[in-house]
Motif scaffolding. Sequence first.
Motif, short mmCIF file in Angstrom:
data_model
loop_
_atom_site.label_atom_id
_atom_site.label_comp_id
_atom_site.label_asym_id
_atom_site.label_seq_id
_atom_site.Cartn_x
_atom_site.Cartn_y
_atom_site.Cartn_z
N VAL A 223 -38.86 -2.08 -6.18
CA VAL A 223 -38.85 -3.47 -5.73
C VAL A 223 -40.24 -3.79 -5.18
CG1 VAL A 223 -38.05 -2.96 -3.38
CG2 VAL A 223 -37.47 -5.13 -4.44
N GLU A 224 -40.68 -5.02 -5.33
CA GLU A 224 -42.09 -5.34 -5.09
C GLU A 224 -42.36 -6.19 -3.87
OE1 GLU A 224 -43.58 -7.04 -8.70
OE2 GLU A 224 -42.57 -5.54 -9.93
N SER A 225 -41.34 -6.83 -3.30
CA SER A 225 -41.61 -7.76 -2.21
C SER A 225 -40.42 -7.82 -1.27
CB SER A 225 -41.88 -9.16 -2.76
OG SER A 225 -40.68 -9.71 -3.30
N CYS A 226 -40.64 -8.44 -0.12
CA CYS A 226 -39.54 -8.77 0.79
C CYS A 226 -39.93 -10.02 1.56
CB CYS A 226 -39.25 -7.63 1.76
SG CYS A 226 -37.97 -8.05 2.98
N HIS A 227 -39.00 -10.97 1.63
CA HIS A 227 -39.25 -12.20 2.38
C HIS A 227 -38.40 -12.27 3.64
CE1 HIS A 227 -35.79 -13.02 -0.26
NE2 HIS A 227 -35.37 -13.81 0.71
N GLU A 228 -37.95 -11.11 4.13
CA GLU A 228 -37.02 -11.08 5.26
C GLU A 228 -37.64 -10.55 6.55
OE1 GLU A 228 -33.87 -12.14 5.57
OE2 GLU A 228 -33.91 -13.00 3.57
N ALA A 229 -38.96 -10.49 6.63
CA ALA A 229 -39.60 -10.07 7.88
C ALA A 229 -39.38 -11.15 8.94
CB ALA A 229 -41.08 -9.83 7.66
N ILE A 230 -38.90 -10.74 10.12
CA ILE A 230 -38.69 -11.70 11.21
C ILE A 230 -39.47 -11.31 12.46
CG2 ILE A 230 -36.45 -12.45 10.35
CD1 ILE A 230 -35.14 -10.67 12.45
N SER A 231 -40.32 -10.29 12.35
CA SER A 231 -41.17 -9.88 13.46
C SER A 231 -42.47 -9.32 12.90
CB SER A 231 -40.48 -8.81 14.32
OG SER A 231 -40.39 -7.58 13.60
#
Length: 585
Positions: A223-231
């Motif tokens: 998997v190449e990305s994540c848009h779920e960073a919250i900190s």
Amino acid sequence: MENRRDLRKLVDTALGKNPADLVIKDGILMDVYTGRMLPGRSVAMVDEWIAYVGPDADYTIGRETEVIDADGRILCPGFIDAHTHLTSYFNISDFLSYAIPSGVTTLVTEAEGYGFSLGAEGVKAFLKQIDPCPIKIYVLVPPMISLSPATKSRMISKEQLAELFEDPRVIGLGETFWQGAILTRDSRPLDLMGETQKFGKSVQGHAAGAFDRKLAAYAATGVESCHEAISTDDVLNRLEMGLYAMIREGDIRRDLEIILPLKDEIDFRRMILVTDGTNPDLLLKTGYVHDVVQKAVDLGVDPMDAVRMVTLNPAEHLGLDTLIGGISPGRHGDMLLLENQKVMKPEMVISKGRVVAQKGRMRISLPDANYPQHLMNTVKAAPISPLGLRVSKTVSDGAGAVRTLDIQPGGLVAREGRAVPKVMAEQLAADPLNDLLKIVFVERISGRGETFVGFVRGWGQKQGAVATTLCWDAGAIVGIGENDEDLACAVNHVIQIQGGTAVFLDGILKVDVPLRAGGYVSELKMPELADRLNRLQQIMASMGVIPDFSQLALSVLTTPAIPFIRLTEKGYYRFRENDFVGLTP
């Protein structure tokens, strides 16, 4: 559909043997490749491609060449929203009439709404809708990770995935929730990820709550990305794992501030600013993407870094940097004229080599979106009666308690709870004074209409009922009500109008938001759609509803993307226990 480059024509234009179609003269080039601001630059375009970038493009000007004097303004690459959702709320043509003047020339969207309604055929319907668009829209195939067993009939197979990948606008697999990919025995998500990689396409991620070994296991899938960073720590964890960190600033969350401690500390080249979708009211008030970049600049992010996060960074991440992401020969003629490098609202938008918007208004007409009939009749559930919403007191425990779904502050997360309902005529009833309401899930895609009735807290409603078909990651109708009569009315109304949201009080319709296309998208024009949603919220608030955006809070109750307990036709689904449970604690 994207046109291929005519290489001979491009070469001849760059050499001065063929006149350009459009020339922009005397601008300050925001060169995202080197990080420099280059004054006195001109750009020559032929068809929809850039042929020349340099100090003097006069030699490419012919009798019919359109010439625009930038007069020292900034030449900025067109903005890219690398993660959005365009099969919710608004029709694509109406959306673009507001998004394009804000500077967007490329969109990368999930198509999960139509997917959960019609499977692969839904994705194809969306591809037909975007055929005539004046900007580039790339599509991600929804992996369709769902908690609802009924959605199995809509799941996209490896064979269908391969067929969809034949369209060059389909560039990868959409956000594949990490729990569904690595924590279950279902190998289908991993198979789809492997198949996507076999085709050389991108696999987009969703790693909410994953850390250390779990995040490592997820990253190991490719998997190449994540848009779920919250900190800030979340951002660093994802970057350290080799993922692109997408920072959200849109409808669902607004997290841009988490990158501020990293200024001057790390390289921003693997960070991307995204909206993760917007809503009609937000779109009308703030625009689209330019407001995100403007906020970053206003908070002190270097303008070059801010622009790179919506141009070159996403283009490189998605393997599209030979086509988009910067202003250079051989790339699409996508660029913006900015007043200066700190003002991100464009004075002019050029897409595919032609001026499409100027001073906040479209310069070209947009054709209406095409809605095939099979997309407009996807709510396949029979009307229900108040009797069908009854819950016998025999399901409660010895203390009269039942299991509840407790919505947490903010409206997105829910936890398992326990409460004692009222008992009326041997049936369990809502107790609005103690914030205990009935909640119903009606499956709407198979024709069977399987239903589960439970109880919910944290919603706050004191009277009436609401129901919607805009349910994330499920083909469902979800309703919440203080009484069975209004709850049945709300559910039946959205069945009758073939999708949408409706509020009833004392048997009277107070407001509805029609979403007939797939049960997710409205045919209403943007101002009226925004007005309906605002009225919905006002009415919900007057009835005591707690979440600030009740439509969103209602929509997420079915998704496997947000913990810890969700709603299905088989009962509540619990993430930690990986099971379906009913009302009996």
